[in-house]
Design a protein around this motif. Structure first.
Motif, PDB file in Angstrom:
ATOM      1  N   GLU A  28       0.879  -1.215   0.053  1.00  0.00           N
ATOM      2  CA  GLU A  28      -0.024  -0.032  -0.152  1.00  0.00           C
ATOM      3  C   GLU A  28       0.901   1.119   0.047  1.00  0.00           C
ATOM      4  OE1 GLU A  28      -3.129   2.196   3.175  1.00  0.00           O
ATOM      5  OE2 GLU A  28      -3.369   0.070   2.732  1.00  0.00           O
ATOM      6  N   GLU A  29       2.025   1.206   0.549  1.00  0.00           N
ATOM      7  CA  GLU A  29       2.693   2.200   0.872  1.00  0.00           C
ATOM      8  C   GLU A  29       3.683   2.522  -0.582  1.00  0.00           C
ATOM      9  OE1 GLU A  29       1.248   1.477   4.518  1.00  0.00           O
ATOM     10  OE2 GLU A  29       2.431   0.055   3.184  1.00  0.00           O
ATOM     11  N   ILE A  30       4.460   1.438  -0.865  1.00  0.00           N
ATOM     12  CA  ILE A  30       5.406   1.571  -1.829  1.00  0.00           C
ATOM     13  C   ILE A  30       5.393   0.354  -2.805  1.00  0.00           C
ATOM     14  CG2 ILE A  30       7.151   3.030  -0.521  1.00  0.00           C
ATOM     15  CD1 ILE A  30       8.887   0.258  -0.568  1.00  0.00           C
ATOM     16  N   GLU A 130      14.589   2.122  -0.164  1.00  0.00           N
ATOM     17  CA  GLU A 130      13.026   2.572  -0.708  1.00  0.00           C
ATOM     18  C   GLU A 130      12.335   3.643   0.099  1.00  0.00           C
ATOM     19  OE1 GLU A 130      12.271   1.604  -3.628  1.00  0.00           O
ATOM     20  OE2 GLU A 130      13.483  -0.342  -4.118  1.00  0.00           O
ATOM     21  N   GLY A 131      13.124   4.704   0.586  1.00  0.00           N
ATOM     22  CA  GLY A 131      12.570   5.585   1.394  1.00  0.00           C
ATOM     23  C   GLY A 131      12.443   5.366   2.896  1.00  0.00           C
ATOM     24  N   PHE A 132      12.589   4.207   3.368  1.00  0.00           N
ATOM     25  CA  PHE A 132      12.723   3.654   4.556  1.00  0.00           C
ATOM     26  C   PHE A 132      14.215   3.910   5.339  1.00  0.00           C
ATOM     27  CE2 PHE A 132       8.737   2.241   3.816  1.00  0.00           C
ATOM     28  CZ  PHE A 132       8.058   1.601   4.548  1.00  0.00           C
ATOM     29  N   TYR A 148      16.776  -5.962  12.664  1.00  0.00           N
ATOM     30  CA  TYR A 148      16.722  -4.683  11.730  1.00  0.00           C
ATOM     31  C   TYR A 148      15.600  -3.726  12.099  1.00  0.00           C
ATOM     32  CZ  TYR A 148      19.611  -7.488   8.214  1.00  0.00           C
ATOM     33  OH  TYR A 148      20.473  -8.009   7.488  1.00  0.00           O
ATOM     34  N   VAL A 149      16.024  -2.689  12.227  1.00  0.00           N
ATOM     35  CA  VAL A 149      14.789  -1.483  12.412  1.00  0.00           C
ATOM     36  C   VAL A 149      14.496  -0.825  11.577  1.00  0.00           C
ATOM     37  CG1 VAL A 149      14.276   0.236  14.248  1.00  0.00           C
ATOM     38  CG2 VAL A 149      15.776  -1.413  14.861  1.00  0.00           C
ATOM     39  N   PHE A 150      13.205  -0.967  11.015  1.00  0.00           N
ATOM     40  CA  PHE A 150      12.687  -0.394   9.793  1.00  0.00           C
ATOM     41  C   PHE A 150      12.007   0.849  10.280  1.00  0.00           C
ATOM     42  CE2 PHE A 150      12.849  -4.884   8.904  1.00  0.00           C
ATOM     43  CZ  PHE A 150      13.610  -4.680   7.792  1.00  0.00           C
ATOM     44  N   ASN A 151      12.254   2.147   9.937  1.00  0.00           N
ATOM     45  CA  ASN A 151      11.807   3.173  10.181  1.00  0.00           C
ATOM     46  C   ASN A 151      11.086   3.907   8.791  1.00  0.00           C
ATOM     47  OD1 ASN A 151      12.931   4.031  12.908  1.00  0.00           O
ATOM     48  ND2 ASN A 151      14.665   3.235  11.947  1.00  0.00           N
ATOM     49  N   GLU A 152       9.824   4.188   9.037  1.00  0.00           N
ATOM     50  CA  GLU A 152       9.151   4.779   7.744  1.00  0.00           C
ATOM     51  C   GLU A 152       9.244   5.980   7.793  1.00  0.00           C
ATOM     52  OE1 GLU A 152       4.544   4.007   5.752  1.00  0.00           O
ATOM     53  OE2 GLU A 152       4.552   4.296   8.087  1.00  0.00           O
ATOM     54  N   GLY A 203       5.948   8.226  10.933  1.00  0.00           N
ATOM     55  CA  GLY A 203       5.982   6.936  10.398  1.00  0.00           C
ATOM     56  C   GLY A 203       6.126   5.871  11.270  1.00  0.00           C
ATOM     57  N   ARG A 204       5.914   4.927  10.847  1.00  0.00           N
ATOM     58  CA  ARG A 204       5.805   3.499  11.806  1.00  0.00           C
ATOM     59  C   ARG A 204       7.232   2.998  11.855  1.00  0.00           C
ATOM     60  NH1 ARG A 204       0.783   1.703   8.277  1.00  0.00           N
ATOM     61  NH2 ARG A 204       1.846   3.028   6.978  1.00  0.00           N
ATOM     62  N   LYS A 205       7.494   2.306  13.136  1.00  0.00           N
ATOM     63  CA  LYS A 205       8.747   1.724  13.280  1.00  0.00           C
ATOM     64  C   LYS A 205       8.675   0.260  13.882  1.00  0.00           C
ATOM     65  CE  LYS A 205      12.608   2.629  16.611  1.00  0.00           C
ATOM     66  NZ  LYS A 205      13.116   3.547  17.691  1.00  0.00           N
ATOM     67  N   ILE A 206       9.366  -0.758  13.009  1.00  0.00           N
ATOM     68  CA  ILE A 206       9.276  -2.077  13.383  1.00  0.00           C
ATOM     69  C   ILE A 206      10.912  -2.409  13.725  1.00  0.00           C
ATOM     70  CG2 ILE A 206       8.739  -4.356  12.104  1.00  0.00           C
ATOM     71  CD1 ILE A 206       7.227  -1.186  10.806  1.00  0.00           C
TER      72      ILE A 206
END
Length: 308
Positions: A28-30, A130-132, A148-152, A203-206
């Motif tokens: 949905e985002e990218i 990809e922008g993250f 791995y920390v994914f920051n949107e 942004g969300r953080k996972i």
């Protein structure tokens, strides 16, 4: 954004759990998926979901133990025949991953019809994907194992349509143009678009862990703090803290106690030992709060944006 568990078991597969693989669904985002770890049989697991391998453009490997990588060569080979032709793929992982995959593909006579690029990860690094923003942190295991920390990125706030109308701009295609620009002009006056936007949406953080003992360092806890979703191993579910430490794994209550020092929205426990049957899992799950759950294969978790 969704998080899907393709495999939630530890060490070897069982009848009810495959070993560790996850999908971060950001279609949905990218319009892409991120694959995190690739356990044996991951290409078959994906067939039971709506995931299209060609839309997996980035693979993140936490560490090089077999229950996290044995499915990677098969996935790479299958992707070549599932719409992946000429679509580049980047694989992130510890030193040695490129050599192992390359040798496996060579000896098996596998030929990829798309370019593949490897990124060798290290401790406390940041990568733009990809922008993250993706950050890596070295954990405490028998081999180099990473989180791995994914920051949107944050999302622009909503247009204040009332404010735009007050200066004489009625709803229409111009609204989209205004939101996509830094300034706009109307009636001979130039305006800053930011003055017509609401508060940005964070942004969300996972934060997704490889295998590890419980980590207590301030730098680690600070990095995980504020996560919308934490995915952490819980090879041991009932009180065997000392045994978990000896074998470089984690025990569920010890993890929860450690994270009582930080803020987060939800924690998912995975990498579950085969010693626990369904009755054990149900009983232990009932002791957890609403913010914590134990993974099962094909579990899907929606990760909503939370507006300020």
């Amino acid at each position: 954004m969704k998080f899907t568990v393709l495999g939630s078991g530890a060490g070897i597969p069982s009848r009810t759990r495959n070993t560790q693989s996850y999908i971060l669904d950001i279609v949905e985002e990218i319009n892409q998926y991120f694959l995190i770890d690739a356990a044996e049989g991951v290409q078959h697991r994906i067939l039971h979901t709506s995931v299209r391998p060609a839309k997996v453009r980035h693979v993140f490997i936490t560490h090089l133990h077999g229950d996290h990588i044995y499915g990677l060569p098969g996935f790479l080979a299958s992707r070549a025949h599932q719409g992946g032709e000429d679509i580049p793929l980047t694989v992130y992982g510890p030193p040695g991953l490129k050599e192992w995959v390359g040798l496996t593909l060579k000896i098996s006579g596998s030929h990829l019809n798309y370019p593949i690029h490897y990124v060798e990860v290290s401790h406390n690094m940041r990568y733009e994907v990809e922008g993250f923003s993706v950050e890596t942190y070295l954990l405490d295991h028998t081999v180099d194992s990473y989180m791995y920390v994914f920051n949107e990125p944050e999302k622009l706030g909503k247009l204040d349509t009332g404010k735009l109308k007050s200066i004489g701009i009625e709803p229409g295609p111009l609204y989209k143009e205004i939101k996509g620009s830094e300034t706009f002009s109307h009636g001979g006056i130039t305006y800053a678009t930011s003055d017509f936007l609401g508060s940005p949406v964070p942004g969300r953080k996972i934060s997704i862990h490889g295998d590890t003992r419980v980590m207590t360092s301030p730098g680690y806890l600070s990095l995980v703090d504020g996560s919308d979703l934490i995915v952490h191993e819980a090879t041991y579910l009932e009180g065997e803290i000392e045994k978990a430490h000896i074998y470089f794994h984690s025990e569920i209550q010890n993890v929860l106690q450690n994270f009582s020092q930080i803020d987060y929205r939800k924690i998912l426990f995975s990498h579950i030992s085969n010693r626990y049957d369904d009755d054990d899992i149900r009983r232990i799950r009932e002791t957890l709060g609403n913010h914590a759950t134990i993974a099962h294969d094909y579990l899907e978790i929606t990760i909503p944006r939370i507006s300020l």
